[in-house]
Design a protein around this motif. Structure first.
Motif, short mmCIF file in Angstrom:
data_model
loop_
_atom_site.label_atom_id
_atom_site.label_comp_id
_atom_site.label_asym_id
_atom_site.label_seq_id
_atom_site.Cartn_x
_atom_site.Cartn_y
_atom_site.Cartn_z
N GLU A 141 0.80 -1.23 -0.04
CA GLU A 141 -0.03 0.08 0.02
C GLU A 141 0.75 1.27 -0.08
N LYS A 142 1.94 1.15 -0.09
CA LYS A 142 3.12 2.33 0.01
C LYS A 142 2.75 3.32 -0.84
N TYR A 143 2.20 3.16 -2.15
CA TYR A 143 2.02 4.24 -3.04
C TYR A 143 0.56 4.63 -3.32
N ALA A 144 -0.28 4.01 -2.33
CA ALA A 144 -1.93 4.45 -2.28
C ALA A 144 -1.81 5.83 -2.34
N PRO A 145 -3.07 6.58 -3.12
CA PRO A 145 -3.27 7.71 -3.33
C PRO A 145 -3.82 8.51 -2.14
N TYR A 146 -3.89 7.84 -1.00
CA TYR A 146 -4.54 8.30 0.21
C TYR A 146 -3.79 7.82 1.49
N GLU A 147 -3.76 8.10 2.41
CA GLU A 147 -3.27 7.44 3.73
C GLU A 147 -3.95 6.48 4.23
N LYS A 148 -3.46 5.40 4.35
CA LYS A 148 -4.04 4.01 4.94
C LYS A 148 -3.47 3.83 6.22
N SER A 149 -4.21 2.81 6.89
CA SER A 149 -3.58 2.44 8.13
C SER A 149 -2.34 2.12 8.14
N SER A 150 -1.85 1.47 7.29
CA SER A 150 -0.47 0.94 7.06
C SER A 150 0.49 1.89 7.31
N HIS A 151 0.32 3.02 6.74
CA HIS A 151 1.06 4.22 6.45
C HIS A 151 1.14 4.75 8.14
N ARG A 152 0.04 4.86 8.68
CA ARG A 152 0.10 5.39 10.02
C ARG A 152 0.89 4.60 11.19
N VAL A 153 0.69 3.19 11.04
CA VAL A 153 1.44 2.06 11.73
C VAL A 153 2.83 2.33 11.43
N HIS A 154 3.10 2.56 10.15
CA HIS A 154 4.46 2.62 9.68
C HIS A 154 5.23 3.93 10.20
N LYS A 155 4.53 5.02 10.24
CA LYS A 155 5.06 6.19 11.04
C LYS A 155 5.38 5.97 12.20
N LEU A 156 4.43 5.14 13.03
CA LEU A 156 4.84 4.97 14.49
C LEU A 156 5.96 3.95 14.69
N LEU A 157 6.08 3.21 13.95
CA LEU A 157 7.10 2.08 14.23
C LEU A 157 8.49 2.67 13.84
N LYS A 158 8.50 3.76 13.15
CA LYS A 158 9.73 4.57 12.86
C LYS A 158 10.61 5.25 14.15
N ASN A 159 9.62 5.28 15.20
CA ASN A 159 10.08 5.78 16.53
C ASN A 159 10.51 4.62 17.26
N PRO A 160 11.71 4.72 17.62
CA PRO A 160 12.31 3.38 18.54
C PRO A 160 11.49 3.27 19.77
N PHE A 161 10.97 4.57 20.45
CA PHE A 161 10.30 4.41 21.67
C PHE A 161 8.86 3.59 21.24
N LEU A 162 8.27 3.84 20.28
CA LEU A 162 6.94 3.59 20.04
C LEU A 162 7.01 2.19 19.69
N LYS A 163 8.37 1.87 18.87
CA LYS A 163 8.12 0.46 18.19
C LYS A 163 8.24 -0.60 19.49
N GLN A 164 9.15 -0.15 20.55
CA GLN A 164 9.16 -1.04 21.89
C GLN A 164 7.96 -0.97 22.30
N TYR A 165 7.22 0.13 22.53
CA TYR A 165 5.96 0.10 23.08
C TYR A 165 4.88 -0.85 22.47
N ILE A 166 4.96 -0.39 21.09
CA ILE A 166 4.10 -1.46 20.27
C ILE A 166 4.32 -2.93 20.60
#
Length: 111
Positions: free
Chosen positions: A73-98
């Protein structure tokens, strides 16, 4: 990773996790909405905690499924839930929290 460790980590770091999530997603995030963003993806990612013998196995399968979904879904024309989760997982603290949040789900399902 034990049930007690996971519960303690999630509880002690909830406020910080919600604050960082709110900043990244640029909108207020409650625990209920966080659960929708992360916890509500088991069906989407086709991962069942009961199918795994360890929380680590479940968490790794969930992350792998997320990676595949995001790749698709990386190039979907609108933001999908996978984009939001991907943003969160880029943060080291949030990745550990998740990871701990998902492990908590694993333990809940196995009790």
């Amino acid at each position: 990773m034990t049930n007690d460790e996971v519960i303690q980590f999630v509880k002690e770091n909830e406020e910080k996790a919600l604050e960082i999530t709110s900043e990244i997603l640029e909108k207020g995030t409650t625990m209920q909405s966080f659960n929708g963003i992360v916890g509500g993806k088991n069906a989407t990612y086709d991962v069942d905690a009961l199918a795994f013998d360890t929380p680590e196995g479940y968490v790794e399968a969930w992350l792998n499924s997320h990676r595949q979904r995001f790749s698709d879904e990386k190039y979907a024309p609108y933001e999908k839930s996978s984009h939001r989760v991907h943003k969160l997982l880029k943060n080291p603290f949030l990745k550990q929290y998740i990871k701990n949040y998902l492990a908590r789900t694993y333990f809940k399902k196995h009790n």
